[in-house]
Design a protein around this motif. Structure first.
Motif, PDB file in Angstrom:
ATOM      1  N   LEU A   1     -28.076  42.458   3.761  1.00 55.13           N
ATOM      2  CA  LEU A   1     -29.166  42.266   2.820  1.00 55.13           C
ATOM      3  C   LEU A   1     -30.526  42.438   3.486  1.00 55.13           C
ATOM      4  O   LEU A   1     -31.487  42.867   2.849  1.00 55.13           O
ATOM      5  N   VAL A   2     -30.596  42.107   4.767  1.00 51.94           N
ATOM      6  CA  VAL A   2     -31.840  42.267   5.517  1.00 51.94           C
ATOM      7  C   VAL A   2     -31.975  43.683   6.054  1.00 51.94           C
ATOM      8  O   VAL A   2     -33.074  44.200   6.249  1.00 51.94           O
ATOM      9  N   GLY A   3     -30.835  44.331   6.281  1.00 56.85           N
ATOM     10  CA  GLY A   3     -30.849  45.702   6.784  1.00 56.85           C
ATOM     11  C   GLY A   3     -30.772  45.813   8.285  1.00 56.85           C
ATOM     12  O   GLY A   3     -30.997  46.892   8.853  1.00 56.85           O
ATOM     13  N   ARG A   4     -30.453  44.712   8.964  1.00 52.29           N
ATOM     14  CA  ARG A   4     -30.318  44.729  10.418  1.00 52.29           C
ATOM     15  C   ARG A   4     -29.540  43.496  10.854  1.00 52.29           C
ATOM     16  O   ARG A   4     -29.320  42.570  10.063  1.00 52.29           O
ATOM     17  N   ALA A   5     -29.108  43.513  12.112  1.00 44.44           N
ATOM     18  CA  ALA A   5     -28.444  42.337  12.658  1.00 44.44           C
ATOM     19  C   ALA A   5     -29.450  41.198  12.807  1.00 44.44           C
ATOM     20  O   ALA A   5     -30.618  41.434  13.125  1.00 44.44           O
ATOM     21  N   LEU A   6     -29.003  39.993  12.562  1.00 48.35           N
ATOM     22  CA  LEU A   6     -29.875  38.825  12.674  1.00 48.35           C
ATOM     23  C   LEU A   6     -29.766  38.209  14.059  1.00 48.35           C
ATOM     24  O   LEU A   6     -28.712  38.259  14.698  1.00 48.35           O
ATOM     25  N   THR A   7     -30.851  37.635  14.534  1.00 53.77           N
ATOM     26  CA  THR A   7     -30.796  36.878  15.773  1.00 53.77           C
ATOM     27  C   THR A   7     -30.090  35.552  15.491  1.00 53.77           C
ATOM     28  O   THR A   7     -30.040  35.096  14.334  1.00 53.77           O
ATOM     29  N   PRO A   8     -29.549  34.897  16.516  1.00 56.70           N
ATOM     30  CA  PRO A   8     -28.932  33.584  16.290  1.00 56.70           C
ATOM     31  C   PRO A   8     -29.891  32.582  15.645  1.00 56.70           C
ATOM     32  O   PRO A   8     -29.484  31.783  14.802  1.00 56.70           O
ATOM     33  N   GLU A   9     -31.164  32.658  16.023  1.00 58.13           N
ATOM     34  CA  GLU A   9     -32.143  31.735  15.448  1.00 58.13           C
ATOM     35  C   GLU A   9     -32.322  31.998  13.949  1.00 58.13           C
ATOM     36  O   GLU A   9     -32.427  31.064  13.143  1.00 58.13           O
ATOM     37  N   GLU A  10     -32.356  33.275  13.565  1.00 53.95           N
ATOM     38  CA  GLU A  10     -32.496  33.613  12.152  1.00 53.95           C
ATOM     39  C   GLU A  10     -31.272  33.188  11.351  1.00 53.95           C
ATOM     40  O   GLU A  10     -31.379  32.660  10.238  1.00 53.95           O
ATOM     41  N   GLY A  11     -30.097  33.440  11.929  1.00 56.72           N
ATOM     42  CA  GLY A  11     -28.881  33.038  11.241  1.00 56.72           C
ATOM     43  C   GLY A  11     -28.819  31.540  11.048  1.00 56.72           C
ATOM     44  O   GLY A  11     -28.432  31.054   9.973  1.00 56.72           O
ATOM     45  N   LYS A  12     -29.205  30.778  12.079  1.00 54.41           N
ATOM     46  CA  LYS A  12     -29.185  29.323  11.979  1.00 54.41           C
ATOM     47  C   LYS A  12     -30.200  28.847  10.940  1.00 54.41           C
ATOM     48  O   LYS A  12     -29.932  27.917  10.165  1.00 54.41           O
ATOM     49  N   TYR A  13     -31.364  29.484  10.893  1.00 54.05           N
ATOM     50  CA  TYR A  13     -32.380  29.116   9.917  1.00 54.05           C
ATOM     51  C   TYR A  13     -31.840  29.275   8.497  1.00 54.05           C
ATOM     52  O   TYR A  13     -31.971  28.372   7.658  1.00 54.05           O
ATOM     53  N   ILE A  14     -31.207  30.399   8.217  1.00 55.83           N
ATOM     54  CA  ILE A  14     -30.667  30.643   6.877  1.00 55.83           C
ATOM     55  C   ILE A  14     -29.610  29.606   6.524  1.00 55.83           C
ATOM     56  O   ILE A  14     -29.639  28.994   5.451  1.00 55.83           O
ATOM     57  N   SER A  15     -28.661  29.406   7.439  1.00 56.60           N
ATOM     58  CA  SER A  15     -27.577  28.461   7.166  1.00 56.60           C
ATOM     59  C   SER A  15     -28.106  27.048   6.971  1.00 56.60           C
ATOM     60  O   SER A  15     -27.676  26.327   6.060  1.00 56.60           O
ATOM     61  N   ASP A  16     -29.063  26.634   7.815  1.00 55.10           N
ATOM     62  CA  ASP A  16     -29.585  25.275   7.727  1.00 55.10           C
ATOM     63  C   ASP A  16     -30.343  25.038   6.424  1.00 55.10           C
ATOM     64  O   ASP A  16     -30.165  24.005   5.763  1.00 55.10           O
ATOM     65  N   ILE A  17     -31.209  25.981   6.041  1.00 48.03           N
ATOM     66  CA  ILE A  17     -32.004  25.774   4.826  1.00 48.03           C
ATOM     67  C   ILE A  17     -31.102  25.778   3.589  1.00 48.03           C
ATOM     68  O   ILE A  17     -31.260  24.945   2.684  1.00 48.03           O
ATOM     69  N   LEU A  18     -30.154  26.697   3.536  1.00 49.56           N
ATOM     70  CA  LEU A  18     -29.247  26.715   2.388  1.00 49.56           C
ATOM     71  C   LEU A  18     -28.411  25.439   2.341  1.00 49.56           C
ATOM     72  O   LEU A  18     -28.128  24.903   1.264  1.00 49.56           O
ATOM     73  N   ASP A  19     -28.010  24.958   3.509  1.00 50.44           N
ATOM     74  CA  ASP A  19     -27.273  23.694   3.580  1.00 50.44           C
ATOM     75  C   ASP A  19     -28.146  22.554   3.056  1.00 50.44           C
ATOM     76  O   ASP A  19     -27.706  21.728   2.243  1.00 50.44           O
TER      77      ASP A  19
END
Length: 624
Positions: free
Chosen positions: A343-361
């Protein structure tokens, strides 16, 4: 933060750092130095909590002093599936040893009112197309699931040589005979060429080590041994025996969430004893749609299982066929948010992935806490029922009526604010200095999971040269593919361990059973008598599995204590998640199928020689 990533989580009106601080505070008040040792091992004087209330007294029989080709320990889905796939490959000499009075495993033992599967039955219940069966509801009753296991066992002739009300007490490898010597509590001394250990994780009850538990003068039982003789009623409730009784349920996990609403309907008064609030989302159960059922095409269940596994492991693919609470929270499981990369069009950094998971959680847990406010009338009770942890710190739970139960005038929530019950007296329980007098204590305290195999199984297998499995696994499991154990030839472990976790536990068991059947069929084709993994294969596989402990340690350290994280014991080598393969369900079982497709049994020894794909000749095979 990248605007494209921010758009994935949407707007929010809370401070994530504030939630992190609250979660840490709630975790800290529940940390205990005794960790898993806070629970009593159900032995000795407490063995009555493991008695079988559903079967007639065991009939006397002569001890079995014979030999079988395949001995299966456990008559739940794992053992039944193992026997089914072997039957389909032409193995006839199969015996299942089961301590219960019938097949069913956890669905035999757990018959408490309201029990259902919390995974959609259309993906949970295996072999549906082979059996020509479609569950009657999206989330089937426990009684329907138990009856279905019995139906499978009858179809495949598994009753023909089954030993019920029989517990394995010992298992020792005889290298000279090339067979396992298995003893039981019925005096049996059986020999088996192959043994499948399918004991299962959800049948052996555990009890909280509360002072005075042996002093209570009223009635006590565990949810996994429900006493309908005392309560009256059945799955649907109608527990008329409790109409004049004050009842306390200790625990707020999956069992309590399902039985509490039905107890409350008839009990004179119900006290729900809570140490940690349950995170319960709507189940939205419904009967099976006849039109949907009629339109099912061949291969429908495999496609549905594959789709479900992808959605709940953060790798959604196409339409969400199941569309339930599990698939809705699936993307929270993957800290790298791999689902978001396209959806973003590129691989996510671990920090970005954690940010998404945490906020959605955070958003989901806030929505759950708001739902509690909306349902529960008393603001003080609602506040005490709110869970404060990340969604995957505890097993997700689903029920439509649990929170509304606390609006009943005959129901009292006893919240211990993380401390638990102080003591049990002859007449009741004491929490926060207050004694609650009750007639009946119902322990909804869960099962032996994440403890040593010997403790869960009740026996300690002895392999080559007298090596005990408890010693072999003292520092954690050591297997090849989660199934084979070095120095324990012809022995297969079926269950939760060094494989990939799945919300749909029957998926794991089904895949493992197919794998065992493949290996034994290949041995028969090649004329081989013994199989075990090479030392190198085990070392390499343990190294492959070990990164999980590092990659998820931070998450589990931050979680409130529970059986997922060993009650806060993050260094426990036998912990629930301590040995899982890091690849995830979809990838791991694709790899297992690819291993079978190679056809060379790579990593295994047949009759003491590493397999090279060629037919193996040996003295044992020649004399077979």
């Amino acid at each position: 933060m990248d605007p494209a990533i921010e758009s994935l989580v949407g707007e929010y009106d809370f401070d994530p750092a504030e939630l992190v601080a609250i979660y840490a505070q709630e975790r800290d008040k529940r940390l205990r130095p005794d960790k898993n040792e806070q629970y009593l091992e159900v032995t000795g004087a407490y063995s009555k909590f493991l008695d079988d209330p559903y079967a007639e007294p065991a009939t006397e029989r002569e001890p079995l002093l014979d030999s079988v080709e395949v001995l299966v320990i456990g008559g739940g889905f794992g053992g039944v599936l193992g026997a089914v796939y072997l039957r389909e490959q032409g193995f006839e000499d199969i015996r299942i040893v089961e301590k219960a009075g019938d097949f069913g495993g956890c669905w035999y033992w757990n018959r408490y009112p309201g029990i259902r599967c919390d995974t959609e039955a259309y993906v949970y219940m295996p072999l549906l197309e082979k059996m020509g069966y479609v569950p009657t509801e999206k989330y089937a009753r426990g009684s329907e699931i138990h009856d279905y296991i019995v139906r499978i066992a009858r179809r495949y002739g598994l009753y023909d040589d089954a030993c019920f009300q029989t517990s394995v007490t010992g298992m020792r490898w005889d290298d000279g005979e090339g067979a396992w010597q298995v003893t039981t509590d019925r005096g049996d001394r059986m020999r088996a060429r192959f043994v499948l250990m399918a004991n299962g994780p959800l049948d052996r009850a555990k009890l909280p080590g509360i002072p005075g538990i042996d002093r209570f003068g009223g009635h006590m039982f565990h949810t996994s041994r429900w006493d309908y003789g005392y309560t009256g009623g059945d799955f649907d409730g109608n527990l008329t025996g409790l109409e004049d009784k004050k009842v306390a349920v200790l625990g707020t996990g999956a069992s309590a969430v399902q039985c509490v609403p039905l107890i409350a309907e008839t009990a004179q008064h119900l006290y729900v004893i809570q140490r940690t609030p349950a995170a319960v989302e709507p189940r939205n159960n419904r009967p099976t749609d006849p039109q949907w059922r009629a339109a099912l095409a061949p291969g429908w269940q495999e496609a549905r299982k594959e789709n479900f596994n992808r959605w709940v492991t953060g790798d959604p693919s196409g339409e969400d066929m199941v569309d339930d609470g599990w698939t809705a929270i699936g993307r929270l499981l993957d800290p790298t948010a791999t689902w978001a990369a396209p959806l973003v069009g590129r691989a996510l950094t671990p920090e970005e992935g954690k940010y998404i998971s945490d906020i959605l959680d955070d958003k989901q847990m806030n929505a759950l806490r708001q739902w509690i406010d909306d349902v529960v009338d008393d603001p003080e009770t609602a506040a005490k029922l709110k869970p404060w942890h990340r969604r995957w710190c505890k097993r997700p739970l689903f029920h439509d009526d649990y929170y509304a139960t606390f609006n009943r005038p005959n129901v009292t929530l006893v919240d211990t604010d993380g401390r638990g019950v102080e003591k049990i007296t002859e007449t009741g329980i004491v929490a926060d200095g207050v004694e609650y007098e009750v007639d009946c204590l119902i322990f909804a305290s869960g099962f032996e999971v994440g403890t040593a195999y010997r403790r869960r199984a009740g026996y300690d297998p002895v392999g080559r040269d007298g090596r005990r499995l408890s010693e072999h696994w003292a520092n954690g499991m050591r297997t090849f593919k989660g199934l084979h154990i070095r120095d324990f030839p012809n022995c297969f472990y079926i269950g939760f361990g060094q494989n990939a976790n799945a919300t749909n536990f029957c998926f794991i068991l089904d895949e493992q059973a197919q794998h065992v059947a493949y290996v034994l069929t290949e041995m028969r084709r090649r004329g081989a008598r013994r199989v075990e993994p090479t030392p190198e294969a085990v070392d390499a596989y343990v190294e492959e599995v070990s990164p999980l402990a590092i990659s998820q340690l931070e998450f589990w350290v931050d979680c409130t204590p529970g059986y997922f994280n060993g009650e806060g014991d993050h260094d426990d080598p036998n912990g629930f998640f301590a040995n899982l393969h890091p690849a995830g369900t979809v990838v791991f079982y694709d790899q297992l199928r690819a291993w079978r497709a190679e056809g060379n049994l790579r990593g295994l020894e047949l009759d003491g020689r590493e397999s090279d794909g060629a037919a193996v000749a040996s003295n044992d095979a020649a004399s077979a």
